[in-house]
Write a protein that holds these residues in place. Structure first.
Motif, PDB file in Angstrom:
ATOM      1  N   LEU A 116       0.830  -1.213   0.000  1.00  0.00           N
ATOM      2  CA  LEU A 116       0.000   0.000   0.000  1.00  0.00           C
ATOM      3  C   LEU A 116       0.859   1.256   0.000  1.00  0.00           C
ATOM      4  CD1 LEU A 116      -2.832  -1.060   2.471  1.00  0.00           C
ATOM      5  CD2 LEU A 116      -3.048  -0.697   0.001  1.00  0.00           C
ATOM      6  N   ARG A 117       1.999   1.217   0.676  1.00  0.00           N
ATOM      7  CA  ARG A 117       2.895   2.372   0.644  1.00  0.00           C
ATOM      8  C   ARG A 117       3.426   2.607  -0.762  1.00  0.00           C
ATOM      9  NH1 ARG A 117       5.079   0.469   5.634  1.00  0.00           N
ATOM     10  NH2 ARG A 117       6.840  -0.451   4.507  1.00  0.00           N
ATOM     11  N   ARG A 118       3.711   1.528  -1.472  1.00  0.00           N
ATOM     12  CA  ARG A 118       4.266   1.659  -2.820  1.00  0.00           C
ATOM     13  C   ARG A 118       3.223   2.142  -3.823  1.00  0.00           C
ATOM     14  NH1 ARG A 118       6.112  -4.153  -3.632  1.00  0.00           N
ATOM     15  NH2 ARG A 118       6.317  -3.520  -5.797  1.00  0.00           N
ATOM     16  N   TYR A 119       1.963   1.810  -3.586  1.00  0.00           N
ATOM     17  CA  TYR A 119       0.900   2.190  -4.516  1.00  0.00           C
ATOM     18  C   TYR A 119      -0.167   2.976  -3.767  1.00  0.00           C
ATOM     19  CZ  TYR A 119       3.057  -1.206  -7.588  1.00  0.00           C
ATOM     20  OH  TYR A 119       3.954  -1.893  -8.357  1.00  0.00           O
ATOM     21  N   ASP A 120       0.221   4.082  -3.206  1.00  0.00           N
ATOM     22  CA  ASP A 120      -0.687   4.878  -2.384  1.00  0.00           C
ATOM     23  C   ASP A 120      -1.630   5.652  -3.291  1.00  0.00           C
ATOM     24  OD1 ASP A 120      -2.012   6.424  -0.609  1.00  0.00           O
ATOM     25  OD2 ASP A 120      -0.236   7.120   0.450  1.00  0.00           O
ATOM     26  N   ARG A 121      -2.863   5.126  -3.479  1.00  0.00           N
ATOM     27  CA  ARG A 121      -3.810   5.756  -4.397  1.00  0.00           C
ATOM     28  C   ARG A 121      -4.393   7.056  -3.844  1.00  0.00           C
ATOM     29  NH1 ARG A 121      -3.694   0.544  -5.596  1.00  0.00           N
ATOM     30  NH2 ARG A 121      -3.901  -0.057  -7.775  1.00  0.00           N
ATOM     31  N   SER A 122      -4.125   7.328  -2.571  1.00  0.00           N
ATOM     32  CA  SER A 122      -4.595   8.600  -2.024  1.00  0.00           C
ATOM     33  C   SER A 122      -3.596   9.719  -2.290  1.00  0.00           C
ATOM     34  CB  SER A 122      -4.817   8.466  -0.514  1.00  0.00           C
ATOM     35  OG  SER A 122      -3.589   8.289   0.159  1.00  0.00           O
ATOM     36  N   MET A 123      -2.475   9.361  -2.928  1.00  0.00           N
ATOM     37  CA  MET A 123      -1.412  10.340  -3.151  1.00  0.00           C
ATOM     38  C   MET A 123      -1.153  10.522  -4.648  1.00  0.00           C
ATOM     39  SD  MET A 123      -0.456  11.427  -0.185  1.00  0.00           S
ATOM     40  CE  MET A 123       1.179  12.101  -0.441  1.00  0.00           C
ATOM     41  N   SER A 138      -0.556  11.428 -15.253  1.00  0.00           N
ATOM     42  CA  SER A 138      -0.089  11.314 -16.641  1.00  0.00           C
ATOM     43  C   SER A 138       1.366  10.874 -16.730  1.00  0.00           C
ATOM     44  CB  SER A 138      -0.240  12.662 -17.352  1.00  0.00           C
ATOM     45  OG  SER A 138       0.637  13.629 -16.796  1.00  0.00           O
ATOM     46  N   TYR A 139       2.055  10.821 -15.586  1.00  0.00           N
ATOM     47  CA  TYR A 139       3.476  10.450 -15.525  1.00  0.00           C
ATOM     48  C   TYR A 139       4.364  11.443 -16.277  1.00  0.00           C
ATOM     49  CZ  TYR A 139       1.756   6.088 -13.590  1.00  0.00           C
ATOM     50  OH  TYR A 139       1.136   5.173 -12.801  1.00  0.00           O
ATOM     51  N   GLU A 140       3.948  12.692 -16.301  1.00  0.00           N
ATOM     52  CA  GLU A 140       4.742  13.741 -16.937  1.00  0.00           C
ATOM     53  C   GLU A 140       5.401  14.597 -15.863  1.00  0.00           C
ATOM     54  OE1 GLU A 140       2.195  14.631 -21.015  1.00  0.00           O
ATOM     55  OE2 GLU A 140       1.910  15.902 -19.251  1.00  0.00           O
ATOM     56  N   ILE A 141       6.570  15.123 -16.189  1.00  0.00           N
ATOM     57  CA  ILE A 141       7.182  16.133 -15.340  1.00  0.00           C
ATOM     58  C   ILE A 141       7.331  17.397 -16.177  1.00  0.00           C
ATOM     59  CG2 ILE A 141       8.331  14.490 -13.825  1.00  0.00           C
ATOM     60  CD1 ILE A 141      10.922  15.010 -15.285  1.00  0.00           C
ATOM     61  N   GLU A 154      12.498   5.797 -12.585  1.00  0.00           N
ATOM     62  CA  GLU A 154      13.013   7.125 -12.265  1.00  0.00           C
ATOM     63  C   GLU A 154      11.874   8.051 -11.855  1.00  0.00           C
ATOM     64  OE1 GLU A 154      15.741   8.804 -15.133  1.00  0.00           O
ATOM     65  OE2 GLU A 154      16.437   6.804 -15.694  1.00  0.00           O
ATOM     66  N   PHE A 155      10.726   7.916 -12.528  1.00  0.00           N
ATOM     67  CA  PHE A 155       9.566   8.736 -12.171  1.00  0.00           C
ATOM     68  C   PHE A 155       9.091   8.405 -10.755  1.00  0.00           C
ATOM     69  CE2 PHE A 155       5.076   9.700 -11.851  1.00  0.00           C
ATOM     70  CZ  PHE A 155       5.009  10.987 -12.381  1.00  0.00           C
ATOM     71  N   GLU A 156       9.022   7.108 -10.427  1.00  0.00           N
ATOM     72  CA  GLU A 156       8.605   6.700  -9.086  1.00  0.00           C
ATOM     73  C   GLU A 156       9.592   7.208  -8.041  1.00  0.00           C
ATOM     74  OE1 GLU A 156       8.324   2.478  -9.371  1.00  0.00           O
ATOM     75  OE2 GLU A 156       6.297   2.508 -10.219  1.00  0.00           O
ATOM     76  N   ASP A 172      17.785   1.391   1.825  1.00  0.00           N
ATOM     77  CA  ASP A 172      16.845   0.296   2.111  1.00  0.00           C
ATOM     78  C   ASP A 172      15.398   0.767   1.973  1.00  0.00           C
ATOM     79  OD1 ASP A 172      18.849  -1.517   2.578  1.00  0.00           O
ATOM     80  OD2 ASP A 172      18.809  -1.305   4.754  1.00  0.00           O
ATOM     81  N   GLN A 173      15.102   1.970   2.448  1.00  0.00           N
ATOM     82  CA  GLN A 173      13.745   2.511   2.313  1.00  0.00           C
ATOM     83  C   GLN A 173      13.384   2.702   0.848  1.00  0.00           C
ATOM     84  OE1 GLN A 173      14.380   5.983   4.858  1.00  0.00           O
ATOM     85  NE2 GLN A 173      12.754   5.263   6.219  1.00  0.00           N
ATOM     86  N   ILE A 174      14.331   3.196   0.077  1.00  0.00           N
ATOM     87  CA  ILE A 174      14.091   3.423  -1.350  1.00  0.00           C
ATOM     88  C   ILE A 174      13.842   2.104  -2.067  1.00  0.00           C
ATOM     89  CG2 ILE A 174      15.155   4.207  -3.498  1.00  0.00           C
ATOM     90  CD1 ILE A 174      16.616   6.341  -1.753  1.00  0.00           C
TER      91      ILE A 174
END
Length: 224
Positions: A116-123, A138-141, A154-156, A172-174
């Motif tokens: 859930l932390r990796r795919y936090d849909r509230s964020m 859109s995965y754009e910067i 890299e985007f994540e 380790d967190q990353i």
């Protein structure tokens, strides 16, 4: 509230999973086979599914593929076997994690929290940092220099830093947040991705920098 779909033809197991998840504060819906799970998703939305591999009719691998490709739901697979072939099939189908029966409730909850932390849909809201704007839908910067698409990892990684400004993240967190608990590589992978990301930011949004905190990890900063 986060809603989780538990799917297992073993009623005792699905009741156990559902009970532990509810006790931990999650909302749970249950299904006893793949068809029942998909029928539920016609009217329900869920953030995560905990799916048994060995089920009559549609097996867990097939259900996982549908959940990921058609519903965008993250999946943790449950299995009574610890075969590397099963793990490979599970990840190929799109599962996010793998749990071998029998397992303790504590391990289930730990892995649920990690996914859930990796795919936090509230964020999914856009992030802004200096001249840099990150659209997580859109995965754009974007910056004063235009719009750019970069490789997904890299985007994540950039999104993780931008969502935690000034916070130092250890390697380790990353790895846990971006590559997952079953990552078999090493810290060099993190270093390579950060080096590439730094190079892109230097040209695209030079006021935003990823800084090394020696002996601890990395953080993102905006030049004042």
């Amino acid at each position: 509230m986060i809603r989780i779909l538990a799917v297992d033809d073993d009623r005792r197991m699905v009741d156990f999973v559902a009970g532990e998840l509810r006790q931990a504060g999650y909302e749970v819906v249950k299904a006893h086979n793949g068809d029942e799970a998909l029928a539920l998703l016609a009217t329900e939305t869920v953030d995560l599914a905990v799916v048994d591999v060995m089920m009559p009719g549609m097996d867990g691998f097939s259900l996982t593929r549908i959940l990921r490709e058609e519903h965008g739901v993250s999946v943790i697979l449950l299995t009574a076997r610890h075969h590397i072939e099963d793990k490979e099939r599970g990840f190929s189908a799109g599962s996010d994690d793998y749990l071998v029966k029998p397992f303790e409730a504590k391990e289930l909850l730990f892995r649920v929290k990690a996914v859930l932390r990796r795919y936090d849909r509230s964020m999914e809201e856009p992030l802004s940092l200096g001249t840099l704007h990150i659209d997580r839908r859109s995965y754009e910067i974007r910056s004063e220099n235009g719009t750019m698409l970069i490789p997904l990892k890299e985007f994540e990684l950039l999104s993780l830093f931008a969502a935690n400004p000034q916070q130092v993240l250890s390697r380790d967190q990353i790895i846990e947040r971006i590559w997952g608990l079953d990552f078999t590589g090493d810290e060099q992978t993190v270093n390579v991705h950060i080096k590439r990301l730094r190079g892109r930011l230097m040209e695209f949004a030079p006021d935003v920098k990823i800084v090394t905190v020696r002996g601890v990890g990395y953080k993102i900063e905006v030049a004042r």
